[in-house]
Design an enzyme around this catalytic site. Structure first.
Site, short mmCIF file in Angstrom:
data_model
loop_
_atom_site.label_atom_id
_atom_site.label_comp_id
_atom_site.label_asym_id
_atom_site.label_seq_id
_atom_site.Cartn_x
_atom_site.Cartn_y
_atom_site.Cartn_z
N GLY A 153 32.67 35.92 22.98
CA GLY A 153 31.90 36.53 24.06
C GLY A 153 32.55 37.73 24.71
O GLY A 153 32.14 38.14 25.80
N ASP B 142 25.44 32.91 18.70
CA ASP B 142 26.43 32.64 17.66
C ASP B 142 26.20 31.25 17.11
O ASP B 142 25.56 30.39 17.76
CB ASP B 142 27.86 32.78 18.20
N ASP C 34 29.30 41.80 15.49
CA ASP C 34 30.73 41.78 15.16
C ASP C 34 31.06 40.49 14.43
O ASP C 34 32.15 39.93 14.60
CB ASP C 34 31.55 41.91 16.46
N LYS D 55 29.73 45.61 12.11
CA LYS D 55 31.01 45.61 11.40
C LYS D 55 30.75 45.29 9.94
O LYS D 55 30.00 44.36 9.62
CB LYS D 55 31.96 44.58 12.01
#
Length: 841
Positions: free
Chosen positions: A58, A78, A119, A159
């Site tokens: 986070g 997530d 990410d 990413k």
């Protein structure tokens, strides 16, 4: 027990790790999104809705809640649970499932996201290839969610790992976003294979091809194209590595085939690139035929034994042998029949069009050639100007640059057949005896003409020779005398101010010096008059250019006034000696100016009265007042104090006393020893009305030096000028003043730069007050740091207690040097020898 050193966890426990703990972030990766946000235009500050995919633990959500505007919607998702954060909505779900998509729609309702962050990374450890492919699949799933929830011109940051699928992902990003850039922020470790892609300007297509987001379609392995064998044959020196491995099923590296198969194949290049050797079957009937060829030499046999060591020349020889062998065996039939070419005659329109195209092409080439010639002339002219080669020969250069349009083009006249007509003007000067007998008024004595002509030519030659000798003398003197060279560059000390000339008088003088001879042939007269007119225009143009150079700005401003249009140049031009103008010319000009102003005023009043009377008759005409007159009338309403103030300022700007004679005259006027009438009387002398027209330069310069008034000077005036020059010399030179100004400007610029940096440091809320104070003090130390000065060397005389001393003398600190009388004498001798050699040079 000794301390056990904790492992650094592959460099993760760096300064960003400790800085994240100090700032309260959950992971060091928070600084990655901070640096990306600063580099790409602070897009988080403009985002109202932010979605963070694979958000655990986070840290990116923390940065978004800090940077985004107040009351922004921030959603973090997530596959693993996260601790709750203020102002952030978090839930647990897999981004590849439909459950995550439905929950996102429930939280966002009708809103669209301004920014989508990703990410995430899969569980690694299976192998580099498998991990990189799984990461690419995860990135494509994140892109699928971003496409569904992004607003137009939204931003997507993800990413990815460096792998063979990287270019495919970049291509997909470019189809959906306006701007795609890859970056690696400083917070990302160098040993890590991760890179971040920032996609800005979401296109939001109305209809999207589902194959664009399908991993099977995007990451599909395309079959390799056919191997380029020509590079092996025609460029065998360049070896290409097999980076993708060898073909499946090809377990051998050595291949050979029959030479007859090489002759029969339709792709000989590929066979030459793949095979290592061509075998020969001596019992084959076809080989027995080919063996008898003269091209089947021992060199050919040795070449086909090992094809991998051959060069370009050898491969070409083998291909030529194959071509001949195919013709002999009947595989390839040589087409000897010549194709007949039927010539179709052109029609009249086609012929005209062809001729027109030829003329246009010829004209285009001529224009191109002329443009090239002009460019070459411009380049030569620029080169001459850069080398200061601006001399009177430029007239000839300009005339040569005219080309075909030159004044005297005899070739054109000879081609057109009018060369004889052009020469009739001179032929008419020769009279026969019959013509002389018919007209008694015409009589020319040839002996007198020749004698006068010879004497005038001798005088002209002598004058030109003297002028040339004087110019050579000035050139030689300027080469050896620097002061004279500087004086020539300034244009002389006593350069007179040129006041212009009257065009009417100049035209009258030119007309008096002309001789026109009538000619009965109209064409000859017209040609001669055109030539004379062109030459006259050229001379007047050159004279006008010389006048423009000599005319001062003050005189040009005065004589441009319309009231000087009809004024004859009846005033004498007085010379200026030693910076002092004669008082008579000043007085006369001031009187004439006053008189001219009164006449102008009366004339304007008369014109105004006459215009009132004749307004009914001549209503089409309008009298416009002069601007200068309006300024004079406006100035009447000004106060006397303002007038006096402006007069004093103008007077102080115009007058500068620079010579001893001028200072003496100023003292005499101030003390009452001289008045205006004395100055007028002194203005009448033998130097006032000196005629310097048509005199050579060497005579005029000699007269300026010797034939001048020697005015008396006083000691006080000389001392005043001396003090004035001393004060001027005391001022720093231009280079020193500019250097000091530049130094001050650099110091001010450096200080402003430090102020800006200090302001940025103060505005950074991520740093503590201690860090801010340290950075600002470090910046100030750079500015206040004094330059290092070399320590002075202390001179110690080797006499008394210091005589013959081996170590450091007592009481001496730092660097020192032992000196004695012998060393002093040696230094004096060296200076004397250097001075002696300098004199010899």
């Amino acid at each position: 027990m000794g301390k056990t050193q904790k492992k650094n966890s592959k460099g993760r426990l760096d300064r960003y790790y400790y800085l994240a703990k100090e700032k309260g972030y959950r992971a060091r990766s928070s600084f990655k999104i901070i640096q990306i946000n600063e580099k790409y235009g602070h897009f988080l500050e403009k985002s109202k809705v932010v979605i963070d995919l694979c958000a655990a633990p986070g840290s990116w959500c923390q940065v978004a809640s800090k940077l985004c505007p107040v009351n922004s919607l921030i959603i973090g998702v997530d596959i693993v649970p996260m601790k709750p954060m203020p102002n952030v909505i978090t839930f647990q779900s897999d981004i590849t499932t439909e459950d995550c998509r439905s929950k996102l729609r429930g939280y966002m309702k009708t809103w669209k996201a301004d920014t989508v962050l990703h990410d995430g990374a899969p569980n690694v450890g299976l192998g580099w290839v498998q991990d990189a492919f799984t990461q690419s699949q995860l990135t494509l799933q994140a892109l699928k969610l971003a496409v569904e929830n992004l607003v137009v011109n939204g931003t997507f940051v993800t990413k990815i790992f460096r792998s063979k699928d990287y270019n495919k992902l970049i291509w997909v990003f470019q189809q959906l976003f306006e701007k795609v850039e890859a970056t690696k922020p400083p917070a990302s470790r160098n040993v890590s294979a991760e890179i971040f892609v920032v996609c800005k300007g979401f296109k939001a297509p109305k209809r999207l091809d589902p194959r664009l987001l399908d991993p099977k379609e995007v990451f599909e392995e395309l079959p390799d194209g056919q191997q380029n064998m020509e590079s092996k044959i025609y460029n065998p020196e360049k070896k290409v590595r097999k980076r993708q491995g060898y073909e499946e099923g090809d377990n051998l590296l050595y291949h050979e085939t029959s030479i007859l198969d090489f002759v029969r194949t339709e792709d000989p290049i590929s066979m030459l690139g793949e095979m290592n050797k061509f075998t020969i079957d001596e019992n084959d009937h076809e080989w027995k035929i080919l063996k008898k060829l003269k091209q089947t030499t021992d060199e050919f046999r040795s070449c086909i034994e090992d094809l991998k060591v051959l060069g370009k020349k050898d491969f070409k020889m083998i291909l030529r042998w194959r071509k001949i062998a195919r013709e002999i065996l009947g595989i390839e039939v040589k087409d000897d029949a010549k194709t007949e070419i039927e010539v179709v005659p052109l029609t009249e329109e086609e012929q005209i069009e062809k001729d027109l195209q030829g003329l246009q092409e010829k004209q285009r080439l001529n224009v191109k050639r002329e443009r090239r010639r002009k460019n070459e002339m411009k380049q030569k002219e620029l080169q001459r100007m850069q080398m200061n080669m601006i001399t009177p020969t430029d007239i000839g250069i300009e005339a040569a640059s005219l080309g075909k349009e030159s004044l005297f083009n005899l070739k054109t006249a000879e081609k057109t057949g009018i060369l004889n007509d052009l020469a009739k003007g001179k032929k008419r000067m020769i009279f026969t005896d019959d013509e002389l007998a018919k007209d008694n008024d015409i009589y020319i004595d040839e002996n007198i003409m020749i004698k006068d002509k010879d004497s005038a030519a001798d005088a002209d030659d002598l004058e030109s020779e003297l002028n040339a000798m004087y110019s050579d003398y000035k050139t030689r003197r300027s080469e050896r005398d620097a002061k004279f060279r500087a004086k020539q560059a300034r244009g002389g000390d006593n350069e007179e101010e040129w006041t212009g000339f009257n065009e009417g008088s100049l035209e009258k003088k030119e007309e008096e010096g002309k001789d026109y001879i009538e000619d009965n042939d109209d064409e000859g007269v017209e040609g001669d008059s055109d030539d004379d007119e062109a030459i006259t225009n050229l001379i007047s143009k050159l004279k006008g250019q010389e006048g423009d150079h000599k005319l001062s700005s003050k005189a040009r401003m005065i004589f441009n006034d319309p009231i000087f249009n009809n004024v004859e140049p009846d005033l004498p031009v007085n010379t200026v000696n030693d910076g002092i103008m004669s008082s008579e010319s000043v007085g006369d000009i001031s009187k004439l100016n006053k008189k001219r102003k009164h006449e102008e005023m009366h004339q304007k009043q008369d014109e105004a009265d006459s215009s009132d009377e004749s307004s009914s008759d001549d209503s089409d005409f309008e009298i416009v007042a002069n601007d200068n007159a309006s300024e004079e009338f406006d100035s009447d309403y000004d106060s006397e104090e303002e007038k006096n103030q402006t007069k004093k300022e103008k007077h102080s700007r115009d007058i500068d006393i620079a010579t001893v004679e001028a200072m003496t005259l100023a003292h005499q006027l101030a003390l009452g020893q001289k008045n205006k009438h004395d100055l007028v009387d002194e203005g009448f002398n033998r130097y006032t009305f000196r005629d310097t027209e048509n005199l050579p330069d060497w005579f005029l310069e000699d007269e300026k030096e010797h034939s001048k008034i020697n005015k008396p000077i006083t000691k006080e005036a000389a001392m005043a000028i001396k003090e004035k020059i001393k004060a001027m010399n005391a001022r720093p030179i231009k280079k020193v003043a500019e250097a000091k100004a530049r130094k001050r400007m650099r110091a001010v610029a450096r200080l402003e730069k430090i102020k800006k940096k200090a302001g940025l440091i103060n505005d950074d809320s991520d740093k503590t007050e201690k860090d801010k104070a340290e950075e600002i003090s470090r910046l100030m130390r750079k500015v206040t740091k004094k330059p290092k000065t070399k320590p002075k060397v202390t001179l110690v005389v080797a006499s008394g207690r210091n005589k013959g001393l081996a170590g450091r003398p007592k009481g001496v600190k730092g660097k020192y040097k032992m000196v004695d009388g012998v060393m002093k004498n040696e230094q004096r001798a060296l200076r004397r020898i250097a001075k002696k050699h300098h004199k010899k040079k």
